[in-house]
Design a protein around this motif. Structure first.
Motif, mmCIF file in Angstrom:
data_model
loop_
_atom_site.group_PDB
_atom_site.id
_atom_site.type_symbol
_atom_site.label_atom_id
_atom_site.label_comp_id
_atom_site.label_asym_id
_atom_site.label_seq_id
_atom_site.Cartn_x
_atom_site.Cartn_y
_atom_site.Cartn_z
ATOM 1 N N ASN A 165 24.213 56.296 57.207
ATOM 2 C CA ASN A 165 23.660 57.490 57.852
ATOM 3 C C ASN A 165 22.174 57.580 57.544
ATOM 4 O O ASN A 165 21.648 56.830 56.731
ATOM 5 N N ILE A 197 27.323 51.383 62.824
ATOM 6 C CA ILE A 197 26.656 52.633 62.445
ATOM 7 C C ILE A 197 27.776 53.616 62.095
ATOM 8 O O ILE A 197 28.582 53.975 62.954
ATOM 9 N N GLU A 199 27.878 56.787 61.307
ATOM 10 C CA GLU A 199 27.822 58.185 61.760
ATOM 11 C C GLU A 199 26.866 58.327 62.937
ATOM 12 O O GLU A 199 25.689 57.978 62.840
ATOM 13 N N THR A 200 27.354 58.837 64.063
ATOM 14 C CA THR A 200 26.500 59.072 65.228
ATOM 15 C C THR A 200 25.631 60.301 64.976
ATOM 16 O O THR A 200 26.144 61.391 64.709
ATOM 17 N N GLN A 201 24.324 60.116 65.054
ATOM 18 C CA GLN A 201 23.389 61.232 64.908
ATOM 19 C C GLN A 201 22.523 61.253 66.170
ATOM 20 O O GLN A 201 21.741 60.338 66.410
ATOM 21 N N THR A 202 22.673 62.291 66.969
ATOM 22 C CA THR A 202 22.075 62.356 68.307
ATOM 23 C C THR A 202 20.585 62.047 68.301
ATOM 24 O O THR A 202 20.079 61.320 69.169
ATOM 25 N N GLU A 205 20.277 58.120 67.609
ATOM 26 C CA GLU A 205 21.226 57.163 68.195
ATOM 27 C C GLU A 205 20.504 56.080 68.987
ATOM 28 O O GLU A 205 20.806 54.884 68.878
ATOM 29 N N PHE A 221 29.554 52.327 66.905
ATOM 30 C CA PHE A 221 29.444 53.609 66.221
ATOM 31 C C PHE A 221 30.835 53.980 65.711
ATOM 32 O O PHE A 221 31.742 54.299 66.487
ATOM 33 N N ASP A 223 32.286 56.453 64.093
ATOM 34 C CA ASP A 223 32.939 57.751 64.320
ATOM 35 C C ASP A 223 33.312 57.953 65.782
ATOM 36 O O ASP A 223 33.946 58.954 66.125
ATOM 37 N N GLN A 224 32.924 56.990 66.636
ATOM 38 C CA GLN A 224 33.405 57.017 68.027
ATOM 39 C C GLN A 224 34.622 56.101 68.201
ATOM 40 O O GLN A 224 35.207 56.045 69.281
#
Length: 428
Positions: A165, A197, A199-202, A205, A221, A223-224
């Motif tokens: 992250n 990755i 954790e997706t962080q907008t 990304e 990603f 967490d997707q």
């Protein structure tokens, strides 16, 4: 030199980031490349996985090392900083590097040390790579020290890269915005090598997507790819029910790492394992599940929501930046206790003001200073904390602060030690 004399030489001769801060950071890979060339480029003689990120990279590295070891692979693990013993940084199958290797390596490299004037970290990376090569590990999990692009570890070509992250930390070196920091971390992405990755962080990304696309590196990603269906803490283990996002059977995992923040890390680990299985690494699901329930035993990991006493409940956590402390405070919200005692101290180059804003004002604080030059004075810390409505006393040593917290705590209270690796290390 014996082992202690060797360590004294390294600490005194080489600039060490954890002690002196940014002046020890070398903004190129020249020294590391030169040291490794003198050793015959050991980094090319073993397979590796590269792990970067602001928080979670240590836990993720240890979990991956546990998985490979449980599956029968001879597994190297390089992490930093250490808590008690320098040799924690370099392990094979959970066992620390022998003192004899450390002394002989430093003796061998002493002319190069005097000529190149490398940092402590640069020399340590070269030592780890040489040890892993000579011991012929099947795989080594390599944790980035700081950033990624210019980190000394970034001379490997891994099987897989993992970035956990991104949050605000080391801005004086990595940049003042999340996209700038993410760009530095994305520097470990290699041409054609898959990257996970966690954790997706907008906000960032696209930084990873664009970097991966430019290098034709498959990007995942985590967490997707996974959905957490069950999540509870029971008997010191984090019990998870986790489903593939596209459907499939539920995996039931029992982690011996009990911090709730490990949920984010575990998704990255599972995505990494899935890719590695597709690359023909023999990592049976049964071994993965067994490994995750015994990470501490298999790898020696410490200091992540580590319970060292139950009455009062006494917890050590190396969380030390805005995101790390946020996760700790969030976990405390789900706990039942009479009163909270927090033993804490920081280093001078952290965004201490922002971190103090996160701490709960109802707790009693024990402000202290680790015995390193980079430590923030406990009286200055107390003044900064008072401005945020945090009350407590100052102590000239970590041990005094910890003993005071234990003495004042009721058996139904919580004593939490956090804020710096070095505070936790001195309690240990």
């Amino acid at each position: 030199m014996d082992y202690q004399q060797t360590l004294d030489y390294l600490y005194e001769r080489l600039p060490m980031f954890t002690r002196v801060g940014a002046t020890a950071f070398r903004k190129d890979l020249h020294n590391t490349i030169e040291l490794c060339e003198q050793l015959g480029n050991p980094q090319h003689k073993f397979k590796s996985i590269h792990v970067a990120g602001t928080n979670g990279k240590g836990s993720t590295s240890h979990m991956l090392a546990a998985v490979f070891r449980q599956a029968g692979y001879k597994t190297g693990l390089y992490t930093s900083p250490h808590l008690k013993d320098f040799r924690e940084r370099i392990r094979i199958n959970g066992e620390m590097i022998p003192t004899t290797f450390v002394t002989e390596f430093v003796e061998q490299m002493q002319p190069s040390i005097e000529e190149l004037d490398p940092s402590f970290f640069e020399l340590t990376v070269a030592m780890a790579f040489q040890y892993f090569a000579l011991e012929q590990v099947d795989i080594a999990i390599i944790e980035v020290g700081l950033g990624g692009r210019l980190d000394s570890t970034n001379i490997i070509t891994p099987e897989l890269s993992v970035i956990t992250n991104i949050s605000y930390d080391h801005m004086n070196i990595l940049g003042n915005t999340l996209p700038e920091i993410a760009s530095e971390k994305a520097g470990i992405i290699k041409a054609g090598i898959p990257v996970v990755i966690s954790e997706t962080q907008t906000e960032i990304e696209s930084v990873f997507i664009d970097k991966a696309a430019s290098l034709n590196a498959p990007i995942h990603f985590a967490d997707q790819e996974w959905v957490i269906q069950e999540n509870e803490l029971s008997a010191g283990h984090l019990q998870l029910g986790i489903l593939p996002h596209k459907g499939g059977y539920m995996r039931r995992l029992s982690l011996d790492l009990s911090g709730q923040y490990q949920v984010k890390n575990i998704m990255g680990v599972l995505s990494a394992v899935k890719i590695l299985q597709q690359q023909d690494w023999k990592l049976p699901d049964a071994d993965v599940e067994e490994a995750l329930s015994h990470v501490k035993k298999l790898t020696g990991l410490r200091g992540r929501w580590e319970v060292i006493d139950k009455h009062p409940l006494t917890i050590l956590d190396v969380g030390h930046n805005e995101a790390g402390i946020t996760e700790i405070v969030e976990q405390l919200r789900h706990m039942v206790y009479r009163h909270l005692h927090i033993v804490t101290g920081f280093v001078k180059d952290k965004e201490v003001d922002k971190v103090l804003s996160i701490f709960p004002p109802a707790a009693t604080y024990y402000f202290c200073k680790a015995q390193i030059p980079r430590a923030l004075d406990e009286n200055i810390l107390a003044e900064m904390a008072a401005a945020k409505g945090l009350r407590g006393h100052t102590y000239s040593s970590v041990q005094q602060a910890f003993m005071a917290a234990k003495q004042h705590a009721h058996e139904e209270d919580i004593v939490l030690v956090c804020g710096s690796f070095f505070i936790v290390a001195e309690v240990m």
